[in-house]
Scaffold this motif. Structure first.
Motif, PDB file in Angstrom:
ATOM      1  N   ARG A  87      -0.321   2.173  -2.139  1.00  0.00           N
ATOM      2  CA  ARG A  87       0.921   2.819  -2.582  1.00  0.00           C
ATOM      3  C   ARG A  87       0.913   4.330  -2.400  1.00  0.00           C
ATOM      4  O   ARG A  87       1.735   5.036  -2.972  1.00  0.00           O
ATOM      5  CB  ARG A  87       1.220   2.469  -4.049  1.00  0.00           C
ATOM      6  N   GLN A  88      -0.004   4.834  -1.588  1.00  0.00           N
ATOM      7  CA  GLN A  88      -0.048   6.256  -1.282  1.00  0.00           C
ATOM      8  C   GLN A  88       0.148   6.456   0.220  1.00  0.00           C
ATOM      9  O   GLN A  88      -0.316   5.661   1.027  1.00  0.00           O
ATOM     10  CB  GLN A  88      -1.391   6.871  -1.703  1.00  0.00           C
ATOM     11  N   TYR A  89       0.838   7.529   0.568  1.00  0.00           N
ATOM     12  CA  TYR A  89       1.014   7.837   1.984  1.00  0.00           C
ATOM     13  C   TYR A  89      -0.307   8.335   2.566  1.00  0.00           C
ATOM     14  O   TYR A  89      -0.929   9.253   2.028  1.00  0.00           O
ATOM     15  CB  TYR A  89       2.087   8.905   2.168  1.00  0.00           C
ATOM     16  N   LEU A  90      -0.716   7.738   3.686  1.00  0.00           N
ATOM     17  CA  LEU A  90      -1.934   8.189   4.355  1.00  0.00           C
ATOM     18  C   LEU A  90      -1.803   9.639   4.797  1.00  0.00           C
ATOM     19  O   LEU A  90      -2.779  10.399   4.784  1.00  0.00           O
ATOM     20  CB  LEU A  90      -2.243   7.298   5.558  1.00  0.00           C
ATOM     21  N   LEU A  91      -0.599  10.031   5.201  1.00  0.00           N
ATOM     22  CA  LEU A  91      -0.370  11.400   5.638  1.00  0.00           C
ATOM     23  C   LEU A  91      -0.663  12.382   4.508  1.00  0.00           C
ATOM     24  O   LEU A  91      -1.286  13.432   4.727  1.00  0.00           O
ATOM     25  CB  LEU A  91       1.075  11.556   6.115  1.00  0.00           C
TER      26      LEU A  91
END
Length: 207
Positions: free
Chosen positions: A38-42
């Motif tokens: 649920r976290q953006y890899l970016l």
């Protein structure tokens, strides 16, 4: 010659740049918004780089795609000045607008950068215009350091339609950073949903 003797001191003469303006045709959606737990890899990548570099920016084909995504508030975003020109356009955009001597370039589809590797590369920098990773004869231009003096050469390549960053290398002072078998595992590209699934499985096993 650059130096980085204090590992607790951030690198100030290099701006870290994450390119996130690709078409992502094989992925099927914008790779800037790849997620893990649920976290953006970016965002994870940007935070990792912020621990090493004094300045971290994103280069995107458009700033508008981040509108309404509050997680990205506070990140510096440059809009691509060379539309539809691929990574070389993104690198050119960064070199035109940054104030530091060098930029460190990486792509947004490279999850969780190896900060130790980047630090070792930085300590190898001397007078070269480009320091790029290599492994068994293959170069990785999107995990590399570029000096501001590269800009005129990149602009000429763009004008000629030569859009691969390595097409400019014969006209530049380029140094290779040979990757060990261990280091090559740190450079992963997620280009398809299958790549993401494999990477997620690998990271779950390593937790």
């Amino acid at each position: 010659m650059v130096s980085f003797e204090n590992v607790n001191k951030k690198i100030e003469n290099v701006t870290a740049v994450i390119l996130c303006g690709g078409k992502s045709r094989r992925m099927g959606f914008d790779k800037a918004f790849l997620m893990d737990d649920r976290q953006y890899l970016l965002l994870q990548t940007a935070r990792e780089l912020q621990g090493l570099f004094g300045q971290v920016v994103l280069v995107s084909n458009t700033k508008a795609k981040f509108d309404g995504r509050m997680d990205f508030t506070g990140l510096s975003i440059l809009e691509d000045r060379y539309m539809e020109k691929g990574p070389i356009g993104g690198i050119g955009t960064a070199l035109e607008q940054i104030q530091t001597e060098y930029v460190f370039i990486m792509a947004c589809d490279m999850p969780l950068p190896d900060i130790g590797l980047i630090g070792r590369m930085y300590r190898k920098l001397d007078q070269e215009q480009v320091l790029v990773c290599s492994h068994q004869g293959k170069l990785e231009p999107l995990f590399a350091f570029y000096h501001k003096s590269c800009l005129p050469v990149f602009k000429k390549q763009i004008e000629k339609g030569e859009l691969k960053p390595r097409s400019a290398f014969p006209a530049l002072n380029v140094e290779l950073y040979p990757l060990s078998d261990t280091e090559i595992n740190a450079i992963v590209n997620l280009n398809t949903p299958e790549d993401v699934e494999k990477w997620n499985q690998k990271t779950v096993k390593n937790k």
